[in-house]
Motif scaffolding. Structure first.
Motif, short mmCIF file in Angstrom:
data_model
loop_
_atom_site.label_atom_id
_atom_site.label_comp_id
_atom_site.label_asym_id
_atom_site.label_seq_id
_atom_site.Cartn_x
_atom_site.Cartn_y
_atom_site.Cartn_z
N VAL A 89 0.85 -1.19 0.00
CA VAL A 89 0.00 0.00 0.00
C VAL A 89 0.89 1.24 0.00
O VAL A 89 2.09 1.17 0.29
N CYS A 90 0.31 2.36 -0.36
CA CYS A 90 1.06 3.61 -0.43
C CYS A 90 1.54 4.01 0.97
O CYS A 90 0.73 4.30 1.86
N LEU A 91 2.85 4.02 1.15
CA LEU A 91 3.41 4.33 2.47
C LEU A 91 3.34 5.82 2.78
O LEU A 91 3.49 6.21 3.93
N GLY A 92 3.09 6.64 1.76
CA GLY A 92 3.02 8.08 1.99
C GLY A 92 1.61 8.63 1.98
O GLY A 92 1.41 9.84 1.82
N GLN A 93 0.62 7.75 2.16
CA GLN A 93 -0.76 8.20 1.99
C GLN A 93 -1.21 9.18 3.06
O GLN A 93 -2.07 10.04 2.79
N ARG A 94 -0.66 9.13 4.26
CA ARG A 94 -1.08 10.08 5.29
C ARG A 94 -0.70 11.51 4.87
O ARG A 94 -1.52 12.43 4.97
N LEU A 95 0.51 11.68 4.39
CA LEU A 95 0.94 12.99 3.90
C LEU A 95 0.16 13.38 2.67
O LEU A 95 -0.27 14.54 2.52
N ALA A 96 -0.06 12.45 1.75
CA ALA A 96 -0.78 12.76 0.50
C ALA A 96 -2.21 13.22 0.79
O ALA A 96 -2.69 14.20 0.19
N ARG A 97 -2.89 12.56 1.70
CA ARG A 97 -4.25 12.96 2.06
C ARG A 97 -4.27 14.39 2.60
O ARG A 97 -5.13 15.20 2.23
N LEU A 98 -3.32 14.69 3.47
CA LEU A 98 -3.27 16.03 4.06
C LEU A 98 -3.02 17.08 2.98
O LEU A 98 -3.69 18.12 2.94
N GLU A 99 -2.07 16.82 2.09
CA GLU A 99 -1.78 17.77 1.02
C GLU A 99 -3.01 18.01 0.14
O GLU A 99 -3.33 19.16 -0.21
N LEU A 100 -3.71 16.94 -0.22
CA LEU A 100 -4.90 17.07 -1.06
C LEU A 100 -5.98 17.88 -0.37
O LEU A 100 -6.65 18.73 -1.01
N LYS A 101 -6.16 17.68 0.91
CA LYS A 101 -7.20 18.41 1.64
C LYS A 101 -6.84 19.89 1.78
O LYS A 101 -7.71 20.77 1.66
N LEU A 102 -5.58 20.18 2.03
CA LEU A 102 -5.17 21.57 2.20
C LEU A 102 -5.29 22.34 0.88
O LEU A 102 -5.80 23.47 0.85
N VAL A 103 -4.83 21.77 -0.21
CA VAL A 103 -4.90 22.44 -1.51
C VAL A 103 -6.35 22.64 -1.93
O VAL A 103 -6.74 23.73 -2.38
N THR A 104 -7.18 21.60 -1.78
CA THR A 104 -8.59 21.72 -2.15
C THR A 104 -9.29 22.78 -1.32
O THR A 104 -10.08 23.58 -1.83
N SER A 105 -9.00 22.82 -0.03
CA SER A 105 -9.62 23.80 0.85
C SER A 105 -9.21 25.22 0.48
O SER A 105 -10.03 26.15 0.55
N MET A 106 -7.97 25.41 0.10
CA MET A 106 -7.52 26.73 -0.33
C MET A 106 -8.27 27.16 -1.60
O MET A 106 -8.64 28.34 -1.74
N MET A 107 -8.50 26.25 -2.52
CA MET A 107 -9.27 26.58 -3.72
C MET A 107 -10.71 26.92 -3.37
O MET A 107 -11.28 27.91 -3.87
N LEU A 108 -11.33 26.13 -2.52
CA LEU A 108 -12.73 26.35 -2.18
C LEU A 108 -12.92 27.62 -1.38
O LEU A 108 -13.93 28.33 -1.54
#
Length: 503
Positions: free
Chosen positions: A437-456
Protein backbone atom coordinates in the motif's frame (compact mmCIF):
# COMPACT_ATOMS: atom_id res chain seq x y z
CA UNK A 1 24.50 -14.33 -57.16
CA UNK A 2 23.50 -13.88 -53.50
CA UNK A 3 26.79 -15.41 -52.31
CA UNK A 4 28.79 -12.93 -54.39
CA UNK A 5 26.67 -10.06 -53.08
CA UNK A 6 27.13 -11.08 -49.48
CA UNK A 7 30.87 -11.50 -49.95
CA UNK A 8 31.11 -8.02 -51.51
CA UNK A 9 29.14 -6.54 -48.62
CA UNK A 10 31.39 -8.28 -46.08
CA UNK A 11 34.52 -7.01 -47.84
CA UNK A 12 33.15 -3.47 -47.88
CA UNK A 13 32.31 -3.69 -44.18
CA UNK A 14 35.80 -4.89 -43.22
CA UNK A 15 37.46 -2.16 -45.28
CA UNK A 16 35.35 0.62 -43.77
CA UNK A 17 36.44 2.76 -40.82
CA UNK A 18 35.87 1.67 -37.23
CA UNK A 19 33.21 4.37 -36.77
CA UNK A 20 31.28 3.11 -39.80
CA UNK A 21 31.57 -0.50 -38.61
CA UNK A 22 30.21 0.40 -35.16
CA UNK A 23 27.36 2.40 -36.70
CA UNK A 24 26.40 -0.41 -39.07
CA UNK A 25 26.62 -3.00 -36.29
CA UNK A 26 24.29 -0.93 -34.10
CA UNK A 27 21.85 -0.51 -36.99
CA UNK A 28 21.83 -4.27 -37.65
CA UNK A 29 21.38 -5.02 -33.94
CA UNK A 30 18.54 -2.51 -33.71
CA UNK A 31 16.74 -4.03 -36.71
CA UNK A 32 17.13 -7.52 -35.24
CA UNK A 33 15.79 -6.40 -31.89
CA UNK A 34 12.84 -4.51 -33.31
CA UNK A 35 11.80 -6.83 -36.14
CA UNK A 36 13.65 -10.11 -35.81
CA UNK A 37 13.43 -11.26 -32.20
CA UNK A 38 10.16 -12.57 -30.91
CA UNK A 39 11.46 -13.66 -27.50
CA UNK A 40 11.52 -17.13 -26.08
CA UNK A 41 7.99 -18.40 -26.45
CA UNK A 42 8.02 -21.30 -24.04
CA UNK A 43 4.61 -22.92 -24.23
CA UNK A 44 3.70 -25.20 -21.37
CA UNK A 45 0.52 -26.34 -23.03
CA UNK A 46 -2.76 -25.67 -21.27
CA UNK A 47 -0.88 -24.47 -18.18
CA UNK A 48 0.62 -21.50 -19.99
CA UNK A 49 -1.27 -18.20 -20.47
CA UNK A 50 -2.00 -17.57 -24.14
CA UNK A 51 0.58 -15.48 -25.98
CA UNK A 52 -0.41 -12.10 -27.37
CA UNK A 53 0.01 -12.21 -31.15
CA UNK A 54 3.07 -10.34 -32.40
CA UNK A 55 5.44 -9.99 -29.48
CA UNK A 56 8.29 -8.25 -31.35
CA UNK A 57 9.25 -4.81 -30.10
CA UNK A 58 7.15 -2.83 -32.52
CA UNK A 59 4.08 -4.82 -31.46
CA UNK A 60 4.67 -4.25 -27.73
CA UNK A 61 5.83 -0.61 -27.97
CA UNK A 62 2.28 0.56 -27.05
CA UNK A 63 2.81 -1.00 -23.61
CA UNK A 64 4.91 2.09 -22.90
CA UNK A 65 3.09 4.57 -25.13
CA UNK A 66 -0.60 3.68 -24.82
CA UNK A 67 -0.71 1.12 -22.04
CA UNK A 68 -4.43 1.31 -21.30
CA UNK A 69 -5.33 0.57 -24.94
CA UNK A 70 -2.58 -2.04 -25.28
CA UNK A 71 -3.76 -4.07 -22.29
CA UNK A 72 -7.46 -3.81 -23.16
CA UNK A 73 -6.65 -4.81 -26.72
CA UNK A 74 -4.68 -7.79 -25.41
CA UNK A 75 -7.66 -9.04 -23.42
CA UNK A 76 -9.91 -8.60 -26.48
CA UNK A 77 -7.54 -10.38 -28.86
CA UNK A 78 -6.88 -13.33 -26.59
CA UNK A 79 -10.32 -13.56 -25.02
CA UNK A 80 -8.62 -14.64 -21.78
CA UNK A 81 -8.33 -13.26 -18.25
CA UNK A 82 -4.55 -13.80 -18.45
CA UNK A 83 -2.22 -13.40 -21.39
CA UNK A 84 1.50 -13.08 -21.86
CA UNK A 85 4.02 -11.47 -24.18
CA UNK A 86 7.79 -11.32 -24.43
CA UNK A 87 9.80 -8.19 -23.80
CA UNK A 88 13.17 -9.07 -25.31
CA UNK A 89 14.25 -12.04 -23.17
CA UNK A 90 11.70 -11.50 -20.41
CA UNK A 91 8.22 -12.92 -20.02
CA UNK A 92 5.43 -10.53 -18.99
CA UNK A 93 2.10 -11.93 -17.81
CA UNK A 94 -0.96 -9.67 -17.62
CA UNK A 95 -3.65 -10.71 -15.14
CA UNK A 96 -7.23 -9.63 -14.51
CA UNK A 97 -10.39 -10.74 -12.76
CA UNK A 98 -11.02 -11.56 -9.13
CA UNK A 99 -8.73 -14.60 -9.05
CA UNK A 100 -5.93 -12.69 -10.71
CA UNK A 101 -6.39 -9.73 -8.37
CA UNK A 102 -6.31 -11.88 -5.24
CA UNK A 103 -3.19 -13.78 -6.31
CA UNK A 104 -1.40 -10.64 -7.47
CA UNK A 105 -1.82 -8.76 -4.20
CA UNK A 106 -1.32 -11.67 -1.78
CA UNK A 107 1.57 -13.71 -3.19
CA UNK A 108 4.66 -12.75 -1.18
CA UNK A 109 6.99 -13.93 -3.93
CA UNK A 110 5.65 -11.24 -6.28
CA UNK A 111 8.17 -8.46 -5.68
CA UNK A 112 7.26 -4.82 -6.36
CA UNK A 113 10.79 -3.40 -6.48
CA UNK A 114 12.04 -5.89 -9.06
CA UNK A 115 8.96 -5.46 -11.22
CA UNK A 116 8.82 -1.70 -11.13
CA UNK A 117 12.46 -0.96 -11.83
CA UNK A 118 12.47 -2.94 -15.09
CA UNK A 119 9.01 -2.24 -16.51
CA UNK A 120 8.51 1.37 -15.44
CA UNK A 121 11.65 3.25 -16.42
CA UNK A 122 10.23 6.52 -15.08
CA UNK A 123 12.41 7.14 -12.05
CA UNK A 124 15.82 8.82 -11.92
CA UNK A 125 18.23 5.89 -11.89
CA UNK A 126 21.43 6.28 -9.88
CA UNK A 127 23.04 3.00 -8.85
CA UNK A 128 23.13 2.66 -5.09
CA UNK A 129 20.93 5.73 -4.67
CA UNK A 130 17.61 4.99 -6.39
CA UNK A 131 18.48 1.67 -8.04
CA UNK A 132 20.11 -1.63 -7.02
CA UNK A 133 19.48 -0.80 -3.38
CA UNK A 134 20.30 -3.30 -0.66
CA UNK A 135 17.27 -4.63 1.20
CA UNK A 136 18.56 -2.89 4.32
CA UNK A 137 18.53 0.50 2.60
CA UNK A 138 15.04 -0.01 1.18
CA UNK A 139 13.76 -0.86 4.66
CA UNK A 140 15.49 2.21 6.07
CA UNK A 141 13.90 4.50 3.47
CA UNK A 142 10.49 3.07 4.35
CA UNK A 143 11.20 3.68 8.02
CA UNK A 144 12.19 7.29 7.36
CA UNK A 145 9.05 7.89 5.28
CA UNK A 146 6.99 6.68 8.21
CA UNK A 147 8.87 9.05 10.52
CA UNK A 148 8.24 11.95 8.13
CA UNK A 149 4.50 11.41 8.67
CA UNK A 150 4.48 11.40 12.44
CA UNK A 151 1.99 13.63 14.20
CA UNK A 152 4.43 16.34 15.19
CA UNK A 153 6.08 16.52 11.77
CA UNK A 154 2.80 16.78 9.84
CA UNK A 155 1.48 19.33 12.33
CA UNK A 156 4.43 21.64 11.73
CA UNK A 157 4.04 21.21 7.95
CA UNK A 158 0.47 22.54 7.77
CA UNK A 159 1.34 26.22 8.02
CA UNK A 160 4.23 26.26 5.49
CA UNK A 161 2.22 24.15 3.02
CA UNK A 162 -0.64 26.61 3.22
CA UNK A 163 1.80 29.50 2.85
CA UNK A 164 3.19 27.88 -0.31
CA UNK A 165 -0.38 27.62 -1.61
CA UNK A 166 -1.05 31.29 -0.83
CA UNK A 167 2.11 32.46 -2.56
CA UNK A 168 1.58 30.50 -5.76
CA UNK A 169 -2.16 31.21 -5.89
CA UNK A 170 -1.59 34.95 -5.49
CA UNK A 171 0.61 34.80 -8.59
CA UNK A 172 -2.48 33.73 -10.57
CA UNK A 173 -3.99 37.18 -10.12
CA UNK A 174 -7.54 38.18 -9.06
CA UNK A 175 -9.26 36.67 -12.13
CA UNK A 176 -8.31 34.53 -15.07
CA UNK A 177 -8.17 31.10 -16.61
CA UNK A 178 -5.54 28.38 -16.20
CA UNK A 179 -4.88 24.77 -17.06
CA UNK A 180 -5.25 22.86 -13.77
CA UNK A 181 -2.99 20.11 -15.05
CA UNK A 182 -0.19 22.65 -15.16
CA UNK A 183 -0.93 25.15 -12.38
CA UNK A 184 -2.28 22.76 -9.74
CA UNK A 185 0.42 20.23 -10.58
CA UNK A 186 3.08 22.93 -10.18
CA UNK A 187 1.60 23.78 -6.78
CA UNK A 188 1.71 20.16 -5.65
CA UNK A 189 5.31 19.84 -6.79
CA UNK A 190 6.20 22.83 -4.63
CA UNK A 191 4.56 21.46 -1.50
CA UNK A 192 6.00 17.99 -2.12
CA UNK A 193 9.47 19.54 -2.15
CA UNK A 194 8.50 21.28 1.10
CA UNK A 195 7.26 18.06 2.68
CA UNK A 196 9.84 15.53 1.45
CA UNK A 197 13.04 17.49 0.80
CA UNK A 198 14.33 20.59 2.54
CA UNK A 199 13.45 24.18 3.34
CA UNK A 200 16.59 25.29 1.50
CA UNK A 201 15.24 23.98 -1.79
CA UNK A 202 11.57 24.75 -1.12
CA UNK A 203 12.30 28.41 -0.29
CA UNK A 204 14.18 28.92 -3.57
CA UNK A 205 11.49 29.34 -6.25
CA UNK A 206 14.04 29.29 -9.07
CA UNK A 207 15.57 26.04 -7.82
CA UNK A 208 12.14 24.41 -7.47
CA UNK A 209 11.26 25.36 -11.06
CA UNK A 210 14.58 23.93 -12.19
CA UNK A 211 13.97 20.70 -10.31
CA UNK A 212 10.47 20.35 -11.76
CA UNK A 213 11.83 20.95 -15.27
CA UNK A 214 14.35 18.14 -14.82
CA UNK A 215 11.70 15.72 -13.56
CA UNK A 216 9.49 16.69 -16.52
CA UNK A 217 12.35 15.69 -18.83
CA UNK A 218 12.48 12.29 -17.15
CA UNK A 219 8.74 11.87 -17.70
CA UNK A 220 8.80 12.86 -21.36
CA UNK A 221 11.99 10.85 -22.02
CA UNK A 222 10.58 7.48 -20.99
CA UNK A 223 10.32 5.49 -24.23
CA UNK A 224 10.45 1.79 -25.15
CA UNK A 225 14.09 2.26 -26.11
CA UNK A 226 15.12 3.86 -22.79
CA UNK A 227 13.47 1.04 -20.83
CA UNK A 228 14.39 -1.98 -22.93
CA UNK A 229 17.67 -0.80 -24.44
CA UNK A 230 19.17 1.46 -21.75
CA UNK A 231 22.66 0.91 -23.19
CA UNK A 232 21.62 2.46 -26.53
CA UNK A 233 22.81 6.10 -26.65
CA UNK A 234 19.56 7.40 -28.15
CA UNK A 235 18.69 11.10 -27.74
CA UNK A 236 15.93 10.34 -25.21
CA UNK A 237 18.33 8.30 -23.07
CA UNK A 238 20.97 11.02 -23.17
CA UNK A 239 18.35 13.57 -22.09
CA UNK A 240 17.31 11.31 -19.19
CA UNK A 241 20.91 10.89 -18.08
CA UNK A 242 21.45 14.65 -18.22
CA UNK A 243 18.26 15.29 -16.22
CA UNK A 244 19.15 12.64 -13.64
CA UNK A 245 22.58 14.19 -13.17
CA UNK A 246 20.96 17.58 -12.65
CA UNK A 247 18.52 16.25 -10.05
CA UNK A 248 21.30 14.42 -8.24
CA UNK A 249 23.42 17.58 -8.16
CA UNK A 250 20.65 19.71 -6.64
CA UNK A 251 19.71 17.17 -3.98
CA UNK A 252 23.26 16.11 -3.05
CA UNK A 253 24.32 19.76 -2.78
CA UNK A 254 21.47 20.44 -0.35
CA UNK A 255 22.44 17.39 1.72
CA UNK A 256 26.12 18.29 1.78
CA UNK A 257 25.46 21.93 2.68
CA UNK A 258 23.25 20.94 5.59
CA UNK A 259 25.72 18.41 6.97
CA UNK A 260 28.74 20.70 6.60
CA UNK A 261 27.07 23.85 7.94
CA UNK A 262 25.64 22.20 11.04
CA UNK A 263 22.58 24.43 10.61
CA UNK A 264 19.36 23.03 12.06
CA UNK A 265 16.02 23.26 10.26
CA UNK A 266 12.62 21.74 10.99
CA UNK A 267 12.32 19.72 7.79
CA UNK A 268 12.59 16.16 6.49
CA UNK A 269 16.24 16.54 5.52
CA UNK A 270 17.05 17.47 9.10
CA UNK A 271 15.33 14.30 10.29
CA UNK A 272 17.62 12.29 8.00
CA UNK A 273 20.72 14.18 9.15
CA UNK A 274 19.84 13.79 12.83
CA UNK A 275 19.40 10.04 12.28
CA UNK A 276 22.97 9.98 10.91
CA UNK A 277 21.86 8.21 7.76
CA UNK A 278 24.36 7.48 4.99
CA UNK A 279 24.65 10.21 2.39
CA UNK A 280 23.35 7.90 -0.35
CA UNK A 281 20.27 7.06 1.73
CA UNK A 282 19.47 10.74 2.24
CA UNK A 283 19.92 11.60 -1.43
CA UNK A 284 18.01 8.51 -2.61
CA UNK A 285 15.15 9.16 -0.19
CA UNK A 286 14.60 12.65 -1.55
CA UNK A 287 15.17 11.86 -5.25
CA UNK A 288 12.87 8.85 -5.30
CA UNK A 289 10.05 10.13 -3.12
CA UNK A 290 9.93 13.53 -4.77
CA UNK A 291 9.01 12.03 -8.11
CA UNK A 292 6.62 9.45 -6.63
CA UNK A 293 4.85 12.01 -4.45
CA UNK A 294 4.65 14.80 -6.99
CA UNK A 295 3.32 12.61 -9.79
CA UNK A 296 0.65 10.72 -7.88
CA UNK A 297 -0.52 13.53 -5.60
CA UNK A 298 -0.18 16.16 -8.32
CA UNK A 299 -2.36 14.11 -10.68
CA UNK A 300 -4.96 13.50 -7.97
CA UNK A 301 -5.08 17.18 -6.93
CA UNK A 302 -5.42 18.39 -10.53
CA UNK A 303 -8.37 16.10 -11.17
CA UNK A 304 -9.96 16.58 -7.74
CA UNK A 305 -10.13 20.36 -8.18
CA UNK A 306 -11.34 19.88 -11.76
CA UNK A 307 -14.07 17.40 -10.79
CA UNK A 308 -15.40 19.79 -8.14
CA UNK A 309 -15.34 22.65 -10.65
CA UNK A 310 -17.80 20.68 -12.77
CA UNK A 311 -19.96 19.35 -9.94
CA UNK A 312 -21.83 22.05 -8.04
CA UNK A 313 -23.39 19.60 -5.57
CA UNK A 314 -20.13 18.20 -4.26
CA UNK A 315 -18.33 21.52 -4.42
CA UNK A 316 -20.98 23.02 -2.13
CA UNK A 317 -20.75 20.02 0.21
CA UNK A 318 -16.96 20.30 0.42
CA UNK A 319 -17.10 24.07 0.95
CA UNK A 320 -19.63 23.70 3.75
CA UNK A 321 -17.38 21.12 5.40
CA UNK A 322 -14.42 23.51 5.35
CA UNK A 323 -16.65 26.31 6.69
CA UNK A 324 -17.78 24.02 9.51
CA UNK A 325 -14.18 23.31 10.49
CA UNK A 326 -13.46 27.05 10.57
CA UNK A 327 -16.47 27.56 12.81
CA UNK A 328 -15.20 24.90 15.21
CA UNK A 329 -11.62 26.20 15.12
CA UNK A 330 -12.05 29.93 14.48
CA UNK A 331 -8.98 32.00 13.53
CA UNK A 332 -7.82 34.83 15.76
CA UNK A 333 -8.99 37.51 13.33
CA UNK A 334 -11.65 37.71 10.63
CA UNK A 335 -9.22 39.67 8.45
CA UNK A 336 -6.79 36.77 8.17
CA UNK A 337 -6.01 35.32 4.74
CA UNK A 338 -7.49 31.91 3.81
CA UNK A 339 -4.12 30.25 4.46
CA UNK A 340 -3.94 31.78 7.96
CA UNK A 341 -7.54 30.78 8.68
CA UNK A 342 -7.00 27.18 7.62
CA UNK A 343 -3.76 26.88 9.60
CA UNK A 344 -5.86 27.20 12.77
CA UNK A 345 -7.43 23.79 12.06
CA UNK A 346 -5.45 21.03 13.83
CA UNK A 347 -4.14 17.92 12.11
CA UNK A 348 -6.54 15.65 13.99
CA UNK A 349 -9.52 17.53 12.56
CA UNK A 350 -8.16 17.34 9.03
CA UNK A 351 -7.75 13.58 9.43
CA UNK A 352 -10.94 12.63 11.27
CA UNK A 353 -13.59 15.29 10.65
CA UNK A 354 -13.63 15.62 6.86
CA UNK A 355 -15.89 12.84 5.48
CA UNK A 356 -16.80 14.86 2.37
CA UNK A 357 -13.18 15.54 1.44
CA UNK A 358 -12.39 11.89 2.14
CA UNK A 359 -15.17 10.83 -0.24
CA UNK A 360 -14.08 13.10 -3.11
CA UNK A 361 -10.45 11.99 -2.72
CA UNK A 362 -11.57 8.35 -2.71
CA UNK A 363 -13.57 8.78 -5.92
CA UNK A 364 -10.87 10.85 -7.64
CA UNK A 365 -8.29 8.13 -7.06
CA UNK A 366 -10.67 5.56 -8.53
CA UNK A 367 -11.23 7.44 -11.77
CA UNK A 368 -7.97 9.31 -12.30
CA UNK A 369 -5.07 7.14 -11.16
CA UNK A 370 -4.13 5.06 -14.25
CA UNK A 371 -1.88 2.65 -12.42
CA UNK A 372 -0.66 -0.66 -13.70
CA UNK A 373 0.86 -2.51 -10.77
CA UNK A 374 4.07 -4.37 -11.58
CA UNK A 375 5.71 -7.31 -9.88
CA UNK A 376 8.31 -10.01 -10.54
CA UNK A 377 7.93 -13.59 -9.38
CA UNK A 378 11.06 -14.28 -7.35
CA UNK A 379 10.11 -17.96 -7.13
CA UNK A 380 8.96 -20.63 -6.94
CA UNK A 381 6.60 -21.09 -9.88
CA UNK A 382 3.05 -19.97 -9.10
CA UNK A 383 -0.39 -20.51 -10.57
CA UNK A 384 -3.11 -17.91 -11.16
CA UNK A 385 -6.48 -19.19 -12.29
CA UNK A 386 -4.80 -22.51 -13.18
CA UNK A 387 -2.24 -20.73 -15.39
CA UNK A 388 1.50 -20.98 -14.80
CA UNK A 389 3.46 -17.91 -13.69
CA UNK A 390 7.06 -19.17 -13.87
CA UNK A 391 9.79 -18.02 -11.55
CA UNK A 392 11.46 -14.92 -13.00
CA UNK A 393 8.41 -13.79 -14.96
CA UNK A 394 7.05 -10.27 -14.65
CA UNK A 395 3.38 -9.81 -13.72
CA UNK A 396 1.25 -6.73 -14.29
CA UNK A 397 -2.24 -5.90 -13.10
CA UNK A 398 -4.12 -2.87 -14.54
CA UNK A 399 -6.20 -1.01 -11.96
CA UNK A 400 -8.75 -0.33 -14.70
CA UNK A 401 -9.77 -3.99 -14.38
CA UNK A 402 -11.50 -3.11 -11.13
CA UNK A 403 -11.85 0.69 -11.02
CA UNK A 404 -13.47 1.01 -14.45
CA UNK A 405 -15.42 -2.24 -14.28
CA UNK A 406 -19.14 -1.45 -14.77
CA UNK A 407 -20.11 -4.62 -12.90
CA UNK A 408 -18.38 -3.25 -9.80
CA UNK A 409 -18.86 0.49 -10.38
CA UNK A 410 -21.94 1.23 -12.55
CA UNK A 411 -21.28 4.08 -15.01
CA UNK A 412 -17.61 3.90 -14.00
CA UNK A 413 -16.45 7.17 -15.61
CA UNK A 414 -19.00 9.19 -13.64
CA UNK A 415 -17.63 11.19 -10.69
CA UNK A 416 -19.88 10.10 -7.83
CA UNK A 417 -18.38 10.31 -4.32
CA UNK A 418 -21.59 8.87 -2.86
CA UNK A 419 -20.77 5.40 -4.16
CA UNK A 420 -20.65 2.72 -1.50
CA UNK A 421 -17.71 0.42 -0.93
CA UNK A 422 -17.19 -2.27 -3.55
CA UNK A 423 -18.42 -5.68 -2.44
CA UNK A 424 -15.64 -7.71 -4.03
CA UNK A 425 -12.14 -8.57 -2.74
CA UNK A 426 -9.64 -5.80 -3.52
CA UNK A 427 -12.50 -3.80 -5.01
CA UNK A 428 -10.73 -0.50 -4.39
CA UNK A 429 -7.03 0.08 -4.97
CA UNK A 430 -6.69 3.85 -4.71
CA UNK A 431 -3.92 3.47 -2.12
CA UNK A 432 -2.70 0.07 -3.29
CA UNK A 433 -3.71 -3.31 -1.96
CA UNK A 434 -2.59 -6.38 -0.04
CA UNK A 435 0.95 -6.24 1.28
CA UNK A 436 1.79 -3.22 -0.87
CA UNK A 437 0.00 0.00 0.00
CA UNK A 438 1.06 3.61 -0.43
CA UNK A 439 3.41 4.33 2.47
CA UNK A 440 3.02 8.08 1.99
CA UNK A 441 -0.76 8.20 1.99
CA UNK A 442 -1.08 10.08 5.29
CA UNK A 443 0.94 12.99 3.90
CA UNK A 444 -0.78 12.76 0.50
CA UNK A 445 -4.25 12.96 2.06
CA UNK A 446 -3.27 16.03 4.06
CA UNK A 447 -1.78 17.77 1.02
CA UNK A 448 -4.90 17.07 -1.06
CA UNK A 449 -7.20 18.41 1.64
CA UNK A 450 -5.17 21.57 2.20
CA UNK A 451 -4.90 22.44 -1.51
CA UNK A 452 -8.59 21.72 -2.15
CA UNK A 453 -9.62 23.80 0.85
CA UNK A 454 -7.52 26.73 -0.33
CA UNK A 455 -9.27 26.58 -3.72
CA UNK A 456 -12.73 26.35 -2.18
CA UNK A 457 -12.11 29.08 0.36
CA UNK A 458 -10.23 31.52 -1.83
CA UNK A 459 -11.83 31.26 -5.29
CA UNK A 460 -15.08 30.96 -7.14
CA UNK A 461 -14.27 28.76 -10.09
CA UNK A 462 -15.74 26.51 -12.76
CA UNK A 463 -14.51 24.34 -15.61
CA UNK A 464 -14.54 25.78 -19.13
CA UNK A 465 -13.42 24.73 -22.57
CA UNK A 466 -10.89 26.39 -24.85
CA UNK A 467 -13.54 28.91 -25.98
CA UNK A 468 -14.34 29.93 -22.40
CA UNK A 469 -17.78 28.31 -22.33
CA UNK A 470 -18.82 26.22 -19.35
CA UNK A 471 -18.30 22.51 -19.87
CA UNK A 472 -21.40 20.37 -19.56
CA UNK A 473 -19.19 17.32 -19.11
CA UNK A 474 -15.50 16.91 -18.50
CA UNK A 475 -13.08 15.11 -20.79
CA UNK A 476 -12.22 11.68 -19.46
CA UNK A 477 -8.94 11.12 -17.65
CA UNK A 478 -6.45 9.76 -20.17
CA UNK A 479 -5.42 6.37 -18.83
CA UNK A 480 -2.90 6.04 -21.66
CA UNK A 481 -0.97 8.82 -19.93
CA UNK A 482 0.35 6.42 -17.30
CA UNK A 483 2.24 9.08 -15.34
CA UNK A 484 -0.09 12.08 -15.21
CA UNK A 485 -3.46 10.99 -16.65
CA UNK A 486 -3.98 14.39 -18.28
CA UNK A 487 -6.82 14.96 -20.75
CA UNK A 488 -6.05 16.13 -24.25
CA UNK A 489 -4.25 19.45 -24.00
CA UNK A 490 -6.47 22.47 -24.48
CA UNK A 491 -9.75 20.72 -23.66
CA UNK A 492 -10.23 21.73 -20.02
CA UNK A 493 -9.47 24.90 -18.04
CA UNK A 494 -10.50 26.51 -14.76
CA UNK A 495 -11.97 30.00 -14.86
CA UNK A 496 -11.64 31.64 -11.48
CA UNK A 497 -12.29 34.78 -9.50
CA UNK A 498 -10.58 35.42 -6.21
CA UNK A 499 -12.74 36.33 -3.24
CA UNK A 500 -12.32 36.84 0.48
CA UNK A 501 -14.68 34.75 2.62
CA UNK A 502 -16.52 36.35 5.51
CA UNK A 503 -16.56 34.42 8.75
Amino acid sequence: MYTVGLQSAADAFLLSSLQVQVFLALCILFVLLVFGLDGNKVDNGSQSPVFLPGSHLLAIAPFFQKRFEFLNDGFRKTGQALFQFNMLRDTVIVVSGEAGRKAFFTNRAFDLTEGFKVLSGAIPVVKGVTADLQTRRVALIHKRLSAAQRQEHLTQLIKPILEDCRRLMEAWGPTGTFDPFESIYELLFQITVRSIASEDIANDATLVRRLKHLYDILDSGTTPATVLLPWLPAPSMLKKLWATKGIYSIVSRAVDNRVQSGEHRNDTLQMLVDAKDERLVMVGFIMGLLVAGARATGTAASWLVTFLGNNAEWKVKATLEVDRLLAIFPPESKTMSPSEQLSAIPLEAWETETPVLDAVIHETLRIAQPHTAMRRNLGPDAFIDSKLVPSGAYIVYPFSDVHLNPDIYPDPWKFDPSRGEAKVPFGYLGWGGGKTVCLGQRLARLELKLVTSMMLLGFRYSTVGANGDLLNSLPRPNWNDTLLCRPEKGTCFLRYEKFTPTL
